[in-house]
Design a protein around this motif. Structure first.
Motif: not given
Lengths: 400, 400
Positions: B114-115, B69-70, B97-101, B134-135
């Motif tokens: 959505i991420n 669920g993540l 956010v920076a890490w995900l981008q 990514t979670a």
């Protein structure tokens, strides 16, 4: 709509030494029956927690299914817990005692005293016969709700569920119609893009699930009858089928092996597995096209099967070239119409790398995967990739 | 002692389409850490039920572990449910956010909007890095209790558990020492008779578990330190070892294949599987003794491997004689020191019947099993029986 909860009973399940396959089976059965399953719980062999768990579940659901804890020993507490939760007293049922004693007599043995508690009943419970074991089940009707107790061994549980429980459940006032489309070669997020707004509806609805064999797409609808549910799902299902046809290899109970077998149309398949240790053979089990396989990582043996020493020296066993030579070898040395070979690295730098090749009948195709994991996962992925290759190659009409 | 509950999140788990292997992994990890697991629950993607489930679990346990669920989509609700249960408000964490981008940029893509919710945190949550997905996870400290949220994909979950969660858990004030003894050739009830009163103690304790490879016996003790627990278990463990030595093939992480490999002492094994479809090969995966296997039910091919047409005609493929001829053939035609063959019936009257034979080096042993089930179970039982035969034969000093 009937609301259900499953409680699996057994301390061994809480040690993680056993995977709870019973609950997965029951979940599928409930879904097929149109029963909504809201919760599965695993509890240990503890009378207080079981009693409390049953009461709590009865407060939320119409149907509570317990699996396990019906054996004869002190830590088998399902009967005691149901009786305590409903505030009823178990008594020995003479007919059940006679039946149990008969089981032992038939084997030339005397029934141990501890087995007597398997003949217990409470006033609200009906005994469910167990044709393949010594533990009868319970079907309990209490305050408009149902409690079902099933034995833990999967064979006993499934037989009792099918033969005894299903006929006693109320007819569903609501039916679910679901079709699962199996795809390969497209990721879950790309698939969501392809389907776009089709995914937004609630009834009919679309769900996507990543599997070893690719992404499964489930189109489901619910309505008062199965027929109405099917009619409600039909237009969406047709749109989804059309959009996904490029990647679709089957629907519902189809397996990749069975559709490959059909696509082969009588042609036989010889297999060489170098590093996947029989995993591809296991996928192909029982398929008529599957003729013969050699499973080995022994270099001398692989050379007798078609691998050239030059390839082995220059490119190594885990290479496209080696897979191609062995696919040709599988066809030639195993006497099959088509040869399928898979070479898999599970150690060192090549861990997670695999190549598969198909040879014969004008076909010469390869596929590579590179996705590190544990050796078992790597073998499984490689075998599935090889089978997918065989399917795609076999279904294309031969032009050469 | 720390009390834990596991909540697995995902509607697909309630459809039974996936077996919850994460929960089994976590259960084993908790047991090894001396954490008592009292309950495992599966809940669907429903905010209300998740929130209520988290609150209820926090009322009973010190540590609540959520799996799944993540993800980034609307039905991934674990973060929302924890925030609601604790009455906290999620905010976007700029570092996350920076890490995900960065992850998306590295793949030459832009992060979908959505991420962004995967970068959420609540005041009581610390983010757990996810090096393979990514979670990010959450490690939540609230009112002296812990809530841990882990991603659903097994590889991500296990990495995060090992690298991020374990170091953050409080040191156990209590240690469990357990030794599992693997037996074969004795049933669970006879084993209980052999052990007699030894089974009665609570600490140290004995548990028995029926497995495909035979019955496992677990001797466990708990004490403030690992060392004291081991000392407490030691006398009982020695008694159990002595009483069960006749049937014991290994302990703890031993596999039947690995101990067979050791018993073979450098001798090589050639395998013929007729009907078990590579299942025996899969058990032998990675063992140095395993040289080469032929997997086929094709009669012509089996005859080239040593099966005589007379045996095939008079006794059929699923016979002791056929297994013996193929075991000799495995040794001869596959160039191995010892030949192991298994013949399995999965259809018609012979469904569930299997015979295995070992040949070579002065050994000539057979074993038969007859236990109907589905084809997969029959193959598994036959392969395990063949491997057990090889183990028992190989460990006996050769006198001939």
């Amino acid at each position: 709509m009937l609301l259900a909860e499953i409680i699996s009973v057994g301390t061994e399940l809480l040690f993680g030494e056993i995977v709870d396959s019973n609950a997965a089976y029951l979940a599928q059965e409930l879904a097929a029956r149109g029963v909504a399953l809201h919760r599965k719980t695993v509890l240990g062999d503890n009378l207080h927690r079981l009693q409390e768990g049953i009461l709590t579940a009865l407060g939320r659901a119409d149907l509570v299914i317990l699996g396990g804890g019906l054996g004869p020993t002190d830590d088998d507490l399902t009967r005691e817990a149901i009786a305590a939760a409903l505030n009823e007293t178990p008594t020995e049922d003479p007919a059940l005692v006679a039946w149990l004693q008969g089981l032992y007599t038939a084997r030339g043995r005397t029934m141990p005293e501890i087995n007597r508690k398997q003949a217990w009943l409470i006033p609200s419970a009906e005994a469910l016969p167990n044709p393949v074991g010594t533990a009868p089940g319970w079907f309990v009707r209490t305050g408009g709700k149902l409690v079902v107790a099933l034995p833990g061994p999967p064979r006993e549980m499934r037989t009792m569920w099918r033969e005894q429980v299903l006929p006693r459940l109320p007819q569903p006032d609501f039916a679910l119609h679901a079709t699962t489309i199996h795809t390969q070669g497209i990721g879950e997020s790309n698939l969501a893009e392809v389907l776009g707004d089709l995914c937004r509806g609630a009834n009919p609805s679309i769900g996507t699930y990543a599997r070893q064999t690719g992404v499964d797409v489930r189109v489901a609808a619910s309505a008062p009858t199965e027929r109405e549910a099917a009619a409600l799902a039909a237009p969406l299902l047709e749109q989804v089928r059309a959009k996904l046809s490029r990647w679709t290899w089957g629907e519902n109970g189809d397996t990749l092996a069975a559709v490959t077998n059909r696509a082969l149309g009588g042609r036989t398949l010889g297999v060489i597995e170098a590093g996947s240790a029989g995993t591809l053979c296991t996928l192909l089990a029982g398929q008529s096209a599957f003729l013969d396989a050699a499973v080995t990582t022994d270099h001398r043996r692989l050379i007798t099967l078609g691998l050239t020493p030059v390839t082995l020296r220059d490119q190594g066993l885990v290479s496209v070239q080696a897979a191609q030579e062995l696919a040709a070898g599988a066809r030639e040395h195993l006497g099959a119409d088509l040869g399928l070979a898979v070479v898999v690295g599970t150690e060192g730098e090549q861990a997670g790398q695999a190549h598969a090749a198909l040879s014969g009948d004008g076909l010469n195709e390869t596929v590579s995967v590179n996705w590190p994991g544990n050796p078992e996962q790597t073998r499984e992925r490689a075998a599935v990739a090889a089978l997918g290759l065989a399917y795609r190659a076999a279904r294309v009409p031969v032009t050469a």
